[in-house]
Design an enzyme around this catalytic site. Structure first.
Site, PDB file in Angstrom:
ATOM      1  N   GLY A  61      -2.039   3.085 -12.065  1.00 38.02           N
ATOM      2  CA  GLY A  61      -2.363   1.665 -11.992  1.00 38.02           C
ATOM      3  C   GLY A  61      -1.184   0.778 -12.330  1.00 38.02           C
ATOM      4  N   ASN A  62      -0.271   1.271 -13.181  1.00 37.39           N
ATOM      5  CA  ASN A  62       0.904   0.484 -13.548  1.00 37.39           C
ATOM      6  C   ASN A  62       1.933   0.402 -12.426  1.00 37.39           C
ATOM      7  OD1 ASN A  62       0.131  -0.251 -16.189  1.00 37.39           O
ATOM      8  ND2 ASN A  62       0.626   1.784 -16.921  1.00 37.39           N
ATOM      9  N   LYS A 109     -10.437   5.405 -26.140  1.00 33.37           N
ATOM     10  CA  LYS A 109      -9.727   4.697 -25.074  1.00 33.37           C
ATOM     11  C   LYS A 109      -9.785   3.193 -25.291  1.00 33.37           C
ATOM     12  CE  LYS A 109      -7.681   4.338 -21.056  1.00 33.37           C
ATOM     13  NZ  LYS A 109      -6.286   4.811 -20.853  1.00 33.37           N
ATOM     14  N   LYS A 117      -7.843   9.068 -14.834  1.00 37.44           N
ATOM     15  CA  LYS A 117      -7.573   9.130 -13.396  1.00 37.44           C
ATOM     16  C   LYS A 117      -7.017  10.483 -12.953  1.00 37.44           C
ATOM     17  CE  LYS A 117      -3.686   7.887 -12.352  1.00 37.44           C
ATOM     18  NZ  LYS A 117      -2.338   8.525 -12.306  1.00 37.44           N
ATOM     19  N   LYS A 130      -1.462  14.548 -17.667  1.00 39.17           N
ATOM     20  CA  LYS A 130      -1.053  14.854 -16.291  1.00 39.17           C
ATOM     21  C   LYS A 130      -0.831  16.353 -16.117  1.00 39.17           C
ATOM     22  CE  LYS A 130       1.207  10.363 -15.842  1.00 39.17           C
ATOM     23  NZ  LYS A 130       0.087   9.754 -15.111  1.00 39.17           N
TER      24      LYS A 130
END
Length: 313
Positions: A10-11, A128, A213, A275
């Site tokens: 998103g960044n 979060k 994500k 990730k």
């Protein structure tokens, strides 16, 4: 044809220091389109996922500012809202660039639900952070009035924290698989997907959560039988001893080596850790490979010229 799932952060859509205007977002996405189209030319069907962290935060701020005039949403609705907006931005940008490159390709943006379990331990310990910062007094008021869980964040104030449960199933996986195998570019599972859970009668309802994500992208790649999972980040290759004089960039990591590096603290939870862990979940289950690299190096990485590839052996 082979299918690749590409996870975009998103960044990369709202970059650090930007206000997040629509013009900025379109410019940022447009600058990435050629790299994605290059992958199409390499013979892949493409499914795009994307983050939405800055966008959800902005939506929550809008809700807070307008709380006396319009009802606020809960987290699943904010996820759906941002999926629609980002799907529009990515779809239009890709479509325009395809036309400029004289290519014909249909693009579908799919609002995607992802099932989680309300028994997931993440709901007992939300971690979060979402939305704006508040003073201690404001935080105490929100906890009393709305039942929010608020935590102090690095000396900058208090923020609401919500659960980040593991994704269990991509609800629209069959549609995504069928569309991708038919040659459509599919934009799906934005922001990790809309978090939903099953009630006692098997009916879905939204939950207050944010799904990672990269974990959702790995699950999607698994469930649609993708050949390759690509997780895009800000660096060309994964490194150990990052930022130190003995930093070592990695071309290939097998599962055993990657797990060892994780146990040694090489991939922190706040940066590369999720990730790597998400990529490994795909590799271990399917025996396929995952690739971690930057958007600018995507084409070269797919050809094996750069990036870090995770493999099972």
């Amino acid at each position: 044809m082979k299918t690749a799932v590409i996870a975009i952060g998103g960044n990369a859509i709202i970059k650090e220091g930007q206000k997040g205007t629509l013009e900025e977002q379109f410019d940022n996405v447009m600058s990435s389109c050629d790299h994605i189209i290059d992958l199409l030319e390499e013979g892949y069907n493409v499914v795009l996922t994307h983050g939405n962290g800055p966008h959800v935060g902005n939506s929550i701020i809008k809700g807070e500012v307008a709380k006396d005039k319009v009802p606020a949403y809960q987290m699943d609705a904010y996820g759906a809202e941002t999926q629609g907006l980002l799907g529009y931005i990515i779809k239009q940008s890709l479509s325009n660039r395809l036309k400029e490159r004289k290519m014909e390709k249909e693009i579908v943006s799919l609002v995607t639900q992802v099932e989680v379990s309300e028994a997931d331990g993440a709901f007992l310990n939300p971690t979060k952070p979402v939305g704006p910062f508040f003073s201690k007094e404001e935080a105490e008021q929100l906890m009393a009035q709305k039942g929010y869980i608020m935590k102090e964040d690095s000396g900058r104030g208090y923020r609401r924290v919500v659960a980040s449960p593991r994704p269990m199933e991509i609800i629209e996986k069959k549609a995504i698989r069928d569309l991708a195998s038919s040659g459509y570019i599919v934009i799906a599972a934005g922001g990790g997907g809309i978090p939903v859970a099953r009630g006692e009668e098997g009916l879905y309802h939204g939950v207050e959560a944010v799904i990672d994500k990269d974990y959702a992208s790995a699950l999607l790649a698994l469930e649609i039988d993708a050949d390759l999972l690509i997780i895009l980040t800000g660096v060309e290759k994964v490194s150990i001893n990052f930022g130190k004089p003995n930093q070592e960039n990695l071309d290939v990591m097998d599962v055993e080596t990657a797990r060892k590096h994780m146990a040694d603290g090489q991939f922190p939870a706040g940066s590369m850790g999720p990730k790597i862990d998400a990529a490994l979940s795909f590799v271990e289950t399917t025996g396929g490979s995952a690739l971690i690299t930057s958007m600018d190096e995507l084409k070269r990485a797919v050809k094996g010229e750069t990036g870090t590839r995770l493999v099972k052996y």
